[in-house]
Design a protein around this motif. Structure first.
Motif, PDB file in Angstrom:
ATOM      1  N   GLN A   9       5.756 -13.654  -0.552  1.00 51.33           N
ATOM      2  CA  GLN A   9       6.029 -12.546  -1.453  1.00 51.33           C
ATOM      3  C   GLN A   9       5.847 -12.998  -2.908  1.00 51.33           C
ATOM      4  O   GLN A   9       6.688 -13.730  -3.444  1.00 51.33           O
ATOM      5  CB  GLN A   9       7.461 -12.024  -1.241  1.00 51.33           C
ATOM      6  N   PRO A  10       4.759 -12.581  -3.554  1.00 54.01           N
ATOM      7  CA  PRO A  10       4.467 -13.064  -4.909  1.00 54.01           C
ATOM      8  C   PRO A  10       5.571 -12.814  -5.928  1.00 54.01           C
ATOM      9  O   PRO A  10       5.827 -13.673  -6.785  1.00 54.01           O
ATOM     10  CB  PRO A  10       3.187 -12.304  -5.274  1.00 54.01           C
ATOM     11  N   THR A  11       6.235 -11.665  -5.875  1.00 56.30           N
ATOM     12  CA  THR A  11       7.247 -11.386  -6.892  1.00 56.30           C
ATOM     13  C   THR A  11       8.515 -12.215  -6.708  1.00 56.30           C
ATOM     14  O   THR A  11       9.332 -12.287  -7.625  1.00 56.30           O
ATOM     15  CB  THR A  11       7.601  -9.887  -6.929  1.00 56.30           C
ATOM     16  N   HIS A  12       8.688 -12.848  -5.546  1.00 59.94           N
ATOM     17  CA  HIS A  12       9.812 -13.779  -5.425  1.00 59.94           C
ATOM     18  C   HIS A  12       9.653 -14.928  -6.413  1.00 59.94           C
ATOM     19  O   HIS A  12      10.628 -15.385  -7.009  1.00 59.94           O
ATOM     20  CB  HIS A  12       9.894 -14.339  -4.002  1.00 59.94           C
ATOM     21  N   ALA A  18       6.841 -25.382  -3.646  1.00 62.87           N
ATOM     22  CA  ALA A  18       7.550 -24.105  -3.635  1.00 62.87           C
ATOM     23  C   ALA A  18       6.623 -22.965  -4.062  1.00 62.87           C
ATOM     24  O   ALA A  18       5.843 -23.121  -4.999  1.00 62.87           O
ATOM     25  CB  ALA A  18       8.758 -24.165  -4.577  1.00 62.87           C
ATOM     26  N   TYR A  19       6.681 -21.857  -3.335  1.00 68.45           N
ATOM     27  CA  TYR A  19       5.863 -20.678  -3.637  1.00 68.45           C
ATOM     28  C   TYR A  19       4.388 -21.101  -3.751  1.00 68.45           C
ATOM     29  O   TYR A  19       3.664 -20.670  -4.648  1.00 68.45           O
ATOM     30  CB  TYR A  19       6.327 -20.006  -4.929  1.00 68.45           C
ATOM     31  N   ALA A  20       3.958 -21.936  -2.821  1.00 64.26           N
ATOM     32  CA  ALA A  20       2.662 -22.626  -2.927  1.00 64.26           C
ATOM     33  C   ALA A  20       1.569 -21.856  -2.191  1.00 64.26           C
ATOM     34  O   ALA A  20       0.998 -22.334  -1.212  1.00 64.26           O
ATOM     35  CB  ALA A  20       2.793 -24.045  -2.390  1.00 64.26           C
ATOM     36  N   TRP A  21       1.241 -20.679  -2.690  1.00 67.39           N
ATOM     37  CA  TRP A  21       0.310 -19.793  -1.973  1.00 67.39           C
ATOM     38  C   TRP A  21      -1.086 -20.390  -1.876  1.00 67.39           C
ATOM     39  O   TRP A  21      -1.702 -20.347  -0.808  1.00 67.39           O
ATOM     40  CB  TRP A  21       0.237 -18.436  -2.679  1.00 67.39           C
ATOM     41  N   ALA A  79      -0.416 -13.347   4.241  1.00 68.11           N
ATOM     42  CA  ALA A  79      -0.075 -11.927   4.344  1.00 68.11           C
ATOM     43  C   ALA A  79       0.978 -11.672   3.276  1.00 68.11           C
ATOM     44  O   ALA A  79       2.100 -12.173   3.371  1.00 68.11           O
ATOM     45  CB  ALA A  79       0.455 -11.592   5.733  1.00 68.11           C
ATOM     46  N   LEU A  80       0.602 -10.935   2.235  1.00 68.64           N
ATOM     47  CA  LEU A  80       1.476 -10.763   1.077  1.00 68.64           C
ATOM     48  C   LEU A  80       2.365  -9.530   1.218  1.00 68.64           C
ATOM     49  O   LEU A  80       1.966  -8.517   1.785  1.00 68.64           O
ATOM     50  CB  LEU A  80       0.637 -10.652  -0.198  1.00 68.64           C
ATOM     51  N   GLY A  81       3.552  -9.630   0.678  1.00 71.44           N
ATOM     52  CA  GLY A  81       4.495  -8.515   0.711  1.00 71.44           C
ATOM     53  C   GLY A  81       5.438  -8.580  -0.464  1.00 71.44           C
ATOM     54  O   GLY A  81       5.209  -9.310  -1.433  1.00 71.44           O
TER      55      GLY A  81
END
Length: 572
Positions: free
Chosen positions: A428-431, A451-454, A465-467
């Motif tokens: 989840q990108p906005t996290h 962390a948050y390592a897309w 899969a983004l949400g």
């Protein structure tokens, strides 16, 4: 002040009338354009849609000028001349002018019932202090009550002076006799008052449940904050929403999804009551967006779901199950290998013993379910990746594309292992942009690298899969596209982006909300791209999310949302 019975009855009737009115209004809105049977021999209309640009995500033809829709399918995609010719005489033409059409945007991790609840209870997001929360509760709408319990959501102590967890004293002073239950922004902690503790039977003698924590003061008394599984001690005595409340909430949530441009939602952990309601609406042709439901594998409903097996309807499917392994970073419930940098005595919480996680994973895989497991901390992610790989091999279900939900903090070796196994990284990108102000304090600089390592996950081979994880974050998918490309807040901070090496390109971000969710729900042959023969699901935007400057996404608008060939939303 305790409400007298007659006054309470009047307020209850008023709340009921308000809910029924909301149900009627939203259901009427959902009914517009919903599926209708075409009489035998009746002429089927073809609609041609034109726009400044149509991004198809088809490698053979990435851009087009027009597309034609008939019976919910794309029958032509190409130049205006090509599509008009294929559509034939008498086709209806809709020209979106300077807008841009993209494949239908899908939120790959969200909670419909939670969104509906958040739209109708006391809203505490961006409250700046305990006093601000109490003021908002005093102004809460009547729909904020379940029975005589006052419900609210969205508080976050990280935005308050001192950043300390609140206590029950201020709530008790304002609501001495009304039980109050307030969920934290991440839904992994609750703040309650003394009356709520009394009704739940929680005292200084109550032990912490497995996977949960009752915060206590220096004298050992419960402060009113309950973390993770300790929340269940109170929720089990909160009255369930009425049928009218549930319908109103779900209808409001579905309408909001269509309005923000979502053609589909992956619901991450649906209770059986909600599933049955949506199942009935699907059979009646009343669902405006597609719902890929994951069964709630955490509660008592899991045994029923195991007996029922998977489900495939027209707009509703349930092929997956969702487990929760740990808590959230903000409430220090995320399970870490090493202690928190800002709390050396804490390493987070496992909400389920590893053996129990393995047993449930095997049981659902053998029943034909895709398994998705919530993992925030690096210890949780290690356990989840290893469990999914081992269970998939043991049950022979590797093709089921099992999912790591959040995949938020990982060690480098686990990023590589997740990608090599072909698992879905449901992120989840906005996290990242919500947490970036305090995440380093929790983790330290070294752990922050995983962390948050897309980008790292994608390069390792994982399907992204983004949400949004709404209602924890806003369901606005444009904000997700912006965060994925920039790793900045709406004001453009920090300059260059936070951990900018993990940013996604415009096309990668778009694929994450289209191609990725389609793959993660076994729908890649029908959705995710705009190609002849595929479902007519698409979103029309005022900007190009791939080539326009990312900043334009902040003020962009959804022009229209089309699902199964039906316009379920059109901007005024």
């Amino acid at each position: 002040m305790r409400v007298h019975s007659s006054q309470h009855s009047d307020e209850t009737r008023a709340r009921g009338a308000a809910l029924l009115a909301l149900v009627g209004a939203v259901v009427l809105a959902l009914g517009v354009g919903c599926a209708r049977r075409v009489p035998e021999g009746a002429r089927v209309e073809t609609t041609v849609y034109m726009a400044r640009r149509i991004r198809t995500l088809d490698e053979q033809r990435p851009e087009a000028e027009a597309l034609a829709v008939r019976r919910g399918r794309l029958v032509a995609v190409g130049t205006k001349a090509e599509v008009l010719k294929a559509a034939g005489e008498g086709a209806r033409v809709v020209d979106f002018g300077n807008a841009v059409v993209v494949p239908g945007l899908v939120d790959a991790h969200a909670h419909l019932a939670g969104l509906g609840r958040s739209l109708t209870v006391a809203r505490l997001e961006e409250a700046r202090s305990v006093e601000d929360v109490v003021r908002r509760l005093g102004e809460a709408p009547s729909t904020s009550f379940q029975g005589d319990w006052l419900i609210g959501k969205g508080w976050d102590q990280n935005g308050w002076p001192g950043k300390e967890f609140p206590g029950r004293a201020e709530l008790d002073a304002r609501f001495p006799n009304t039980p109050v239950y307030l969920t934290r922004v991440d839904h992994h902690a609750a703040w309650v008052n003394g009356e709520a503790l009394r009704r739940a039977g929680i005292t200084r003698e109550t032990p912490d449940p497995a996977g949960g924590r009752i915060l206590r003061d220096a004298k050992g008394e419960p402060t009113g904050v309950l973390v993770d599984n300790a929340m269940d001690l109170v929720t089990r005595v909160v009255p369930a929403p009425t049928d009218e409340q549930l319908e109103a909430r779900l209808a409001a949530a579905l309408e909001r999804c269509a309005r923000v441009g979502l053609t589909g939602v992956h619901d991450a952990g649906m209770d059986l009551r909600t599933f049955r309601k949506l199942q009935a609406w699907d059979m009646a042709g009343r669902l405006p967006v597609r719902v890929y439901a994951m069964a709630d594998g955490q509660g008592e409903d899991r045994t029923t779901y195991l007996e029922l097996g998977t489900y495939g309807g027209r707009m509703l499917e349930m092929k997956a199950v969702k487990f929760l392994l740990d808590g959230a970073l903000g409430s220090r419930g995320a399970a870490l290998h090493a202690p928190y940098s800002d709390a050396p005595e804490e390493t987070g919480l496992l909400l389920m013993e590893p053996r129990e996680l393995e047993a449930r994973t095997w049981a659902f895989m053998e029943r034909g379910y895709q398994v998705g497991i919530h993992a925030i901390g690096d210890r949780a992610n290690t356990l989840v990746v290893d469990t999914l790989i081992r269970a998939a091999a043991g049950t022979g279900t590797q093709p089921l594309r099992h999912r790591v939900e959040h995949a938020q903090i990982l060690r480098p070796e686990d990023i590589q292992k997740l990608g090599a196994a072909g698992l879905v990284a449901s992120v989840q990108p906005t996290h990242a942009t919500s947490d970036m102000g305090w995440a380093e304090a929790r983790l330290g600089a070294e752990r922050l690298k995983g962390a948050y390592a897309w980008k790292s996950l994608k390069e390792a081979g994982a399907v992204l899969a983004l949400g949004s994880d709404f209602p924890i974050e806003n369901p606005d998918v444009l904000a997700g596209l912006y965060a994925a490309r920039t790793r900045q807040d709406a004001a453009g901070r920090p300059e260059g982006g936070w951990q900018p090496q993990e940013r996604l390109s415009g096309e990668e971000a778009l694929e994450g909300f289209t191609v990725g969710p389609a793959w993660a729900s076994f729908a890649e042959e029908r959705r995710g791209r705009l190609m002849e023969g595929m479902d007519a699901d698409f979103t029309v935007l005022s900007v190009d999310p791939v080539s326009d400057e990312p900043r334009k996404l902040v003020d962009a608008k959804v022009v229209a949302t089309v699902v199964d060939g039906r316009e379920v939303y059109r901007s005024p």
